[in-house]
Design an enzyme around this catalytic site. Structure first.
Site, short mmCIF file in Angstrom:
data_model
loop_
_atom_site.label_atom_id
_atom_site.label_comp_id
_atom_site.label_asym_id
_atom_site.label_seq_id
_atom_site.Cartn_x
_atom_site.Cartn_y
_atom_site.Cartn_z
N HIS A 222 19.31 50.07 44.38
CA HIS A 222 19.67 51.12 43.64
C HIS A 222 21.29 51.59 43.87
O HIS A 222 21.78 51.14 44.79
CB HIS A 222 19.10 52.35 43.98
CG HIS A 222 19.47 53.61 43.51
ND1 HIS A 222 19.14 54.17 42.27
CD2 HIS A 222 20.51 54.48 43.74
CE1 HIS A 222 19.71 55.20 41.78
NE2 HIS A 222 20.40 55.57 42.72
N ASP B 194 10.56 65.15 39.31
CA ASP B 194 12.03 64.77 39.64
C ASP B 194 12.75 65.36 38.18
O ASP B 194 13.66 65.66 38.32
CB ASP B 194 12.48 63.52 39.97
CG ASP B 194 13.90 63.25 39.88
OD1 ASP B 194 14.46 63.98 40.89
OD2 ASP B 194 14.33 62.49 39.09
N ARG C 272 18.29 71.67 38.34
CA ARG C 272 19.61 71.45 39.40
C ARG C 272 20.73 71.38 38.49
O ARG C 272 21.74 71.97 38.90
CB ARG C 272 19.42 70.23 40.21
CG ARG C 272 18.27 70.45 41.28
CD ARG C 272 17.99 68.99 42.22
NE ARG C 272 19.26 68.32 42.61
CZ ARG C 272 19.45 67.03 42.82
NH1 ARG C 272 18.24 66.09 42.39
NH2 ARG C 272 20.60 66.49 43.22
N SER D 67 15.48 63.09 45.31
CA SER D 67 15.34 62.73 43.98
C SER D 67 15.54 61.01 43.77
O SER D 67 14.62 60.45 42.90
CB SER D 67 16.55 63.33 43.27
OG SER D 67 16.82 62.63 41.83
N LYS E 259 11.74 58.09 43.14
CA LYS E 259 11.42 57.28 42.02
C LYS E 259 11.67 55.93 42.47
O LYS E 259 10.72 55.28 42.11
CB LYS E 259 12.70 57.34 41.10
CG LYS E 259 12.64 58.79 40.31
CD LYS E 259 14.06 59.03 39.53
CE LYS E 259 15.05 59.42 40.19
NZ LYS E 259 16.28 60.37 39.63
N1 URA Z 1 20.63 60.43 40.87
C1 URA Z 1 19.54 61.00 40.76
O1 URA Z 1 18.52 60.10 40.35
N2 URA Z 1 19.31 62.02 41.35
C2 URA Z 1 20.24 62.84 41.67
O2 URA Z 1 19.98 63.91 42.51
C3 URA Z 1 21.47 62.19 41.90
C4 URA Z 1 21.75 61.01 41.21
#
Ligand code: URA
Length: 435
Positions: free
Chosen positions: A82, A161, A168, A183, A187
């Site tokens: 990631h 999320d 958010r 978050s 994922k």
């Molecule tokens: N990327 C995400 O997937 N979530 C966040 O909170 C910030 C960046």
């Protein structure tokens, strides 16, 4: 559920139990908690924070709010990478087929770009016929057969999320380290990974502007990933200057293919090799980082990942003939203009933020989630800091939709570059490993 006492508890700085966290995620995902109450809780979390146990419980509850990919038992470890995102960051594209050739399974669930940051799915959408939205069963089947997939999150994955992130965004609670880690990792953990490498970028075009903030985020994510049972490491990388020599969706696909054909720029190759090497060490497929690098490099040099890339494209519906025809064009944009150096010297600066803003504004990125993308626009042949240029050497080429657009953009692009008489100090790409 009476949600008010829970908001009040966090407002007073009390610790929430895993059961409380699981319940509010379940109820919110089911639409039983109004947005205004959830926004109040998020603000309380923003100010009061979450401890490790709370963040772990939140991450796992979010992961379990929808489908978690289930893979058959197999000796090939499940891995992914990631990146927190940046300009010209196309590492995922060559990395997925390389990892598949190194004996991994790679369920790479990626996202779209927003603002100046490009998104892997947008880049892939520039490939004729390529499909990025796949049902979970197809994701699993392709990973088992081909070894890798790069696609978007299904509607049924991590719905908590999606809802929380939108709130958010609208309530000023995005920059909370614990909410960001939960978050991102919820994922990634929904991919059922054995190991994960995180590329946390810092600099003028990164989500985290300073190295210290990037380190803080990386440490939090590494601790949480490991706590949740996935071997997790992070590298801190520079994002003051773009990665590679091309930025813009289709131009980045082209550069990724160059990388797979061992013709790509050094910094991109280095990041691809190092990301693979860390995963080899994390999964004990290599004893040292040096041995892992040599293994990954030999695999890339041998050309098998280039074939694997084609195999992945075909598995996801791409028209290989149309793709190869498109690759043969120098540019797919109507207008190409060169930015030339006005004097000889050394490139002292190539500001990734300015490049990202220019590309976004000519249609290569999104100002809002709904903005359409022009895949063909962008910048290539980017001269990098430390390189010697002569008067009239090309500093970059701009690919645009029209001549007036190109002329306006090129005058902005010019401000991204600085040329100095002295060679500037070398900027390291990977500055730290966090494990
Ligand atoms: N990327 C995400 O997937 N979530 C966040 O909170 C910030 C960046």
């Amino acid at each position: 559920m009476n949600f008010l006492p829970l908001i009040e508890s966090k407002r007073e700085g009390k610790i929430l139990s895993p059961a409380q966290i699981q319940e509010f995620i379940r109820e919110f995902t089911a639409g039983k908690i109004p947005d205004y109450q959830m926004a109040a809780l998020l603000m309380a979390i923003y100010f009061r924070g979450l401890n490790t146990a709370e963040t772990t419980a939140l991450t796992l509850a979010m992961r379990d709010s929808g489908d978690v990919l289930k893979f058959p038992k197999d000796k090939r470890p499940l891995v992914d990478k990631h990146s927190t995102g940046g300009i010209g960051d196309k590492v995922s594209l060559p990395l997925a087929p390389l990892l598949a050739c190194l004996g991994f399974r790679v369920p790479m669930i990626s996202g779209r770009g927003l603002g100046i940051t490009g998104g892997t799915l947008d880049k892939l959408d520039s490939i004729p016929g390529f499909k990025t939205l796949l049902p979970a069963a197809q994701i699993v089947a392709q990973v088992q057969k081909v070894g890798c997939v790069i696609c978007g999150q299904t509607d049924k994955m991590v719905p908590a999320d999606k809802k929380i992130y939108a709130l958010r965004d609208a309530s000023g609670t995005v920059p909370s380290i614990q909410l960001i880690t939960a978050s991102i990792l919820s994922k990634k953990l929904a991919e059922s990974l054995d190991a994960l490498i995180l590329d946390v970028k810092f600099g003028c075009a990164a989500f985290m502007q300073t190295k210290a903030d990037a380190r803080k985020l990386a440490r939090a994510m590494v601790a949480l990933g490991n706590e949740c049972g996935t071997n997790t490491r992070a590298i801190l990388t520079d994002m003051n200057t773009p990665l590679g020599r091309a930025a813009g969706n289709w131009l980045e696909v082209k550069e990724s293919v160059d990388c797979l054909e061992n013709k790509g720029p050094d910094d991109l190759r280095r990041l691809v090799i190092d990301s693979a090497a860390h995963l080899l060490v994390q999964t004990k497929k290599a004893k040292s980082l040096a041995a892992a690098r040599a293994f990954a490099e030999a695999c890339l040099n041998a050309g098998e990942p280039r074939q694997k890339w084609d195999e992945m494209l075909v598995a996801q519906g791409a028209d290989l003939k149309a793709f190869n025809q498109k690759l043969a064009f120098d540019s797919t944009a109507p207008v190409v203009l060169e930015l030339k150096a006005d004097r000889a010297g050394f490139v002292a600066k190539c500001d990734a933020r300015i490049l990202g803003e220019v590309i976004r504004d000519i249609g290569g990125g999104r100002l809002t989630k709904e903005s359409p993308i022009n895949f063909d626009v962008g910048v290539d042949q980017i001269a990098k800091p430390g390189e010697r240029v002569e008067k009239n050497s090309v500093l970059a080429r701009l690919h645009a939709a029209s001549r007036p657009q190109a002329e306006e953009a090129i005058s902005r692009l010019k401000t991204a570059f600085e040329i100095s008489a002295q060679r500037p100090a070398k900027i390291p790409l990977i500055v730290e490993i966090i494990q």
